[in-house]
Structure formats: C-alpha cells, structure tokens
Design a protein around this motif. Sequence first.
Motif, PDB file in Angstrom:
ATOM      1  N   UNK A  26      40.437  35.832  47.211  1.00  0.00           N
ATOM      2  CA  UNK A  26      39.487  35.849  46.107  1.00  0.00           C
ATOM      3  C   UNK A  26      38.059  35.996  46.571  1.00  0.00           C
ATOM      4  N   UNK A  27      37.716  35.303  47.655  1.00  0.00           N
ATOM      5  CA  UNK A  27      36.360  35.428  48.199  1.00  0.00           C
ATOM      6  C   UNK A  27      36.084  36.834  48.698  1.00  0.00           C
ATOM      7  N   UNK A  28      37.055  37.435  49.396  1.00  0.00           N
ATOM      8  CA  UNK A  28      36.875  38.800  49.881  1.00  0.00           C
ATOM      9  C   UNK A  28      36.767  39.797  48.734  1.00  0.00           C
ATOM     10  N   UNK A  29      37.558  39.597  47.687  1.00  0.00           N
ATOM     11  CA  UNK A  29      37.488  40.504  46.544  1.00  0.00           C
ATOM     12  C   UNK A  29      36.164  40.367  45.798  1.00  0.00           C
ATOM     13  N   UNK A  33      31.552  44.439  43.512  1.00  0.00           N
ATOM     14  CA  UNK A  33      31.446  44.347  42.051  1.00  0.00           C
ATOM     15  C   UNK A  33      32.788  44.659  41.397  1.00  0.00           C
ATOM     16  N   UNK A  34      33.458  45.678  41.896  1.00  0.00           N
ATOM     17  CA  UNK A  34      34.733  46.095  41.314  1.00  0.00           C
ATOM     18  C   UNK A  34      35.812  45.034  41.522  1.00  0.00           C
ATOM     19  N   UNK A  35      35.742  44.293  42.607  1.00  0.00           N
ATOM     20  CA  UNK A  35      36.770  43.319  42.925  1.00  0.00           C
ATOM     21  C   UNK A  35      36.625  41.970  42.258  1.00  0.00           C
ATOM     22  N   UNK A  36      35.520  41.728  41.565  1.00  0.00           N
ATOM     23  CA  UNK A  36      35.291  40.404  40.968  1.00  0.00           C
ATOM     24  C   UNK A  36      36.388  39.994  39.987  1.00  0.00           C
TER      25      UNK A  36
END
Length: 124
Positions: A26-29, A33-36
């Motif tokens: 979750x932190x890496x995503x 912006x797209x991964x939030x």
Amino acid sequence: MRLLLNLLWVVFGGGIIIALEYLLGGLLLCLTIVGIPFGVQCFKIAGLALFPFGKDIVDVPGASSLGCVLNVFWIVVAGVWIFLSHIGLALGLAVTLIGIPFAIQHVKLALLALAPFGKLVRNA
C-alpha cells in the motif's frame, strides 16, 4: 474467544507477515497518483489480515461502475496471484484440525483480495 483466535492468528497463522506485506504494498502504491486507490485497498486488506476474527466483508450498496473497472484492473494485475496465494495457504492449513479456523480466514482474505473495490470490512 475472538481475542484469543486473533492473537493465535498473528503468531501462528501468519497474520503479522501478511499485514506487513499489504502495508508495504500500500505504501509503494501510494507513491504514485494513479496507485493511491489501489494503496487504500491494500490498507483495508492489511487491517483485515492483522485481526480477521470477528470481522465480516459486506458489499457497499450502490457501488460505482468505476469500482467495477478498478476491480477488473486489480484482478488482472495482482488479484489472481494474491487470491491463489491465500488459497494455497488455506489448503495447507486445512490439513490439520487446529488449522481449519485459520484456513477459513485465509479464504475470507482471498475473496477480498480478488476484488476489493466495493467491499467494506465491518465488525461481526
């Protein structure tokens, strides 16, 4: 009873390791912006992975079509592999009588990890 099962889950069921993996993912995503939105779903699964006993997964009424599109993307990129890993762990734990409650929790996590958008984790 829930507290005892949750503590046993953290130690013997792999709960702490699974929760840390989801938190790291979750932190890496969330770095992009797209991964939030996907990172937020990882945090939701991490909360369930840490203490799964006494929690249910329910559908959100009136879930949007955007959530459906995001679920399809999630399934194609990561959902299938996460689902299969939880099912593999569930099958391994279901071999013994003591592992059956933990196997049930891995199946619960597998279903949430397959399509997390439009789902809500709540206390039972």
